[in-house]
Design a protein around this motif. Structure first.
Motif, short mmCIF file in Angstrom:
data_model
loop_
_atom_site.label_atom_id
_atom_site.label_comp_id
_atom_site.label_asym_id
_atom_site.label_seq_id
_atom_site.Cartn_x
_atom_site.Cartn_y
_atom_site.Cartn_z
N ASP A 58 0.84 -1.19 0.00
CA ASP A 58 0.00 0.00 0.00
C ASP A 58 0.88 1.24 0.00
O ASP A 58 1.91 1.30 0.69
N GLY A 59 0.46 2.25 -0.78
CA GLY A 59 1.24 3.48 -0.85
C GLY A 59 1.38 4.18 0.48
O GLY A 59 2.39 4.83 0.75
N LEU A 60 0.37 4.06 1.32
CA LEU A 60 0.44 4.71 2.63
C LEU A 60 1.58 4.12 3.46
O LEU A 60 2.27 4.86 4.19
N ALA A 61 1.82 2.82 3.34
CA ALA A 61 2.94 2.20 4.06
C ALA A 61 4.27 2.71 3.53
O ALA A 61 5.22 2.93 4.31
N VAL A 62 4.36 2.91 2.21
CA VAL A 62 5.59 3.48 1.62
C VAL A 62 5.84 4.87 2.19
O VAL A 62 6.96 5.21 2.59
N LEU A 63 4.79 5.68 2.24
CA LEU A 63 4.91 7.04 2.76
C LEU A 63 5.32 7.04 4.22
O LEU A 63 6.20 7.81 4.64
N ARG A 64 4.68 6.18 5.02
CA ARG A 64 5.01 6.14 6.45
C ARG A 64 6.45 5.72 6.69
O ARG A 64 7.13 6.26 7.56
N GLU A 65 6.93 4.75 5.88
CA GLU A 65 8.33 4.33 6.04
C GLU A 65 9.28 5.48 5.69
O GLU A 65 10.28 5.72 6.37
N ARG A 69 11.93 7.21 8.65
CA ARG A 69 13.39 7.28 8.64
C ARG A 69 13.91 8.68 8.38
O ARG A 69 15.09 8.88 8.08
N GLY A 70 13.03 9.67 8.49
CA GLY A 70 13.47 11.06 8.43
C GLY A 70 13.63 11.62 7.04
O GLY A 70 14.21 12.70 6.88
N ASP A 71 13.12 10.94 6.03
CA ASP A 71 13.23 11.43 4.65
C ASP A 71 12.15 12.47 4.40
O ASP A 71 10.96 12.19 4.54
N THR A 72 12.56 13.68 4.05
CA THR A 72 11.61 14.78 3.86
C THR A 72 11.30 15.05 2.39
O THR A 72 10.74 16.10 2.06
N THR A 73 11.66 14.11 1.50
CA THR A 73 11.35 14.29 0.09
C THR A 73 9.85 14.59 -0.09
O THR A 73 9.01 13.88 0.45
N PRO A 74 9.50 15.64 -0.84
CA PRO A 74 8.08 15.95 -1.02
C PRO A 74 7.31 14.80 -1.67
O PRO A 74 7.82 14.14 -2.58
N VAL A 75 6.08 14.59 -1.20
CA VAL A 75 5.23 13.51 -1.71
C VAL A 75 3.85 14.08 -2.01
O VAL A 75 3.23 14.70 -1.14
N ILE A 76 3.39 13.85 -3.24
CA ILE A 76 2.01 14.17 -3.61
C ILE A 76 1.28 12.86 -3.81
O ILE A 76 1.66 12.05 -4.67
N VAL A 77 0.25 12.62 -3.02
CA VAL A 77 -0.57 11.42 -3.16
C VAL A 77 -1.60 11.66 -4.26
O VAL A 77 -2.27 12.69 -4.27
N LEU A 84 -13.07 11.43 3.41
CA LEU A 84 -12.35 12.36 4.26
C LEU A 84 -11.32 11.65 5.12
O LEU A 84 -10.19 12.14 5.28
N GLN A 85 -11.67 10.49 5.67
CA GLN A 85 -10.72 9.78 6.53
C GLN A 85 -9.47 9.34 5.77
O GLN A 85 -8.37 9.29 6.33
N ASP A 86 -9.63 9.02 4.45
CA ASP A 86 -8.47 8.66 3.63
C ASP A 86 -7.57 9.87 3.42
O ASP A 86 -6.33 9.76 3.49
N LYS A 87 -8.18 11.03 3.14
CA LYS A 87 -7.38 12.24 2.96
C LYS A 87 -6.63 12.59 4.23
O LYS A 87 -5.43 12.93 4.20
N LEU A 88 -7.32 12.50 5.35
CA LEU A 88 -6.67 12.82 6.63
C LEU A 88 -5.53 11.84 6.92
O LEU A 88 -4.46 12.23 7.39
N ALA A 89 -5.75 10.56 6.60
CA ALA A 89 -4.71 9.56 6.84
C ALA A 89 -3.48 9.84 5.99
O ALA A 89 -2.34 9.73 6.46
N GLY A 90 -3.70 10.23 4.73
CA GLY A 90 -2.57 10.54 3.86
C GLY A 90 -1.79 11.76 4.32
O GLY A 90 -0.56 11.74 4.37
N GLY A 94 2.19 12.21 6.29
CA GLY A 94 3.30 13.02 5.83
C GLY A 94 3.24 13.47 4.39
O GLY A 94 4.21 14.03 3.87
N ALA A 95 2.10 13.27 3.71
CA ALA A 95 1.97 13.75 2.34
C ALA A 95 1.96 15.28 2.32
O ALA A 95 1.40 15.93 3.21
N ASP A 96 2.57 15.85 1.30
CA ASP A 96 2.58 17.30 1.13
C ASP A 96 1.33 17.79 0.43
O ASP A 96 0.96 18.96 0.56
#
Length: 219
Positions: A58-65, A69-77, A84-90, A94-96
């Protein structure tokens, strides 16, 4: 910029890759969550465009990982999950930004520019400079000694790579890694040709050869 596009629909991925490349960016694509996580750990991407429903995860797991580990690379989901709960979860993961499918490619490109400007405001001045060279990555404009010069998409990308190197010399393979996607065919002298054109436009002594290493901008 160099993008990692993580999208499980080949038709959507093909359209996004073409649009990003036309805008002058390098794009690597995968539909696999595990490949995406490994690539994000080992390669220097400037931004991720990330679907959530993927092969082998799942993409959310990729984002959380990524954020764990402190990677601040910008992410657009980019996803079909519009609750609404999916947007809030993303966003909480840490999604930008969070963009719901279907969307116009022009909107994604605008959001990319917005996220890039926002990150630039936090990390570096909106305009970048090295010696007599000044760049505005948002508008993709360039100046030498306050005189604007007109560059192709590839020329601007190479110049931005060199400006961000802050005077360090970069080899041709280092430049190619940031300039081209995994599946792009790179002619052996492509970077040298772009460097030749850049030298002519920048003027004498601005873009320097470092013997046995590569290229750098005059400090």
């Amino acid at each position: 910029m160099r993008f990692l596009l993580v999208e499980d629909d080949p038709m959507i991925a093909a359209g996004l890759r073409e649009a990003l490349r036309r805008a002058g960016h390098a794009v690597d694509w995968t539909a696999d969550a595990q490949v995406a996580a490994a690539a994000a750990r080992t390669e220097p991407f400037d931004m991720l465009v990330l679907d959530l429903g993927l092969q082998r995860g799942d993409g959310l797991a990729v984002l959380r990982e990524l954020r764990r580990r402190g990677d601040t690379t910008p992410v657009i989901v980019v996803t079909a999950r519009d609750a609404l709960q999916d947007k809030l979860a993303g966003l909480d993961a840490g999604a930008d930004d969070y963009l719901v499918k279907p969307f116009a490619v022009e909107e994604l490109l605008a959001r990319i520019r917005t996220v890039a400007r926002r990150r630039a405001d936090l990390l570096v001045p909106e305009q970048l400079g090295a010696g007599p060279v000044r760049l505005d990555p948002g508008s993709r404009r360039a100046w030498v000694e306050e005189v604007e010069i007109h560059l192709s998409a590839r020329e601007f990308s190479i110049l931005e790579i060199l400006v961000r190197a802050r005077g360090a010399a970069l080899s041709r393979p280092q430049i190619e890694q940031r300039l081209y996607g995994w599946d792009e065919q790179v002619e052996s002298n492509a970077v040298e040709v772009h460097i030749h054109h850049l030298r002519r436009k920048l003027g004498a002594g601005v873009l320097q050869n470092v013997r046995g290493v590569g290229y750098r901008l005059r400090a």
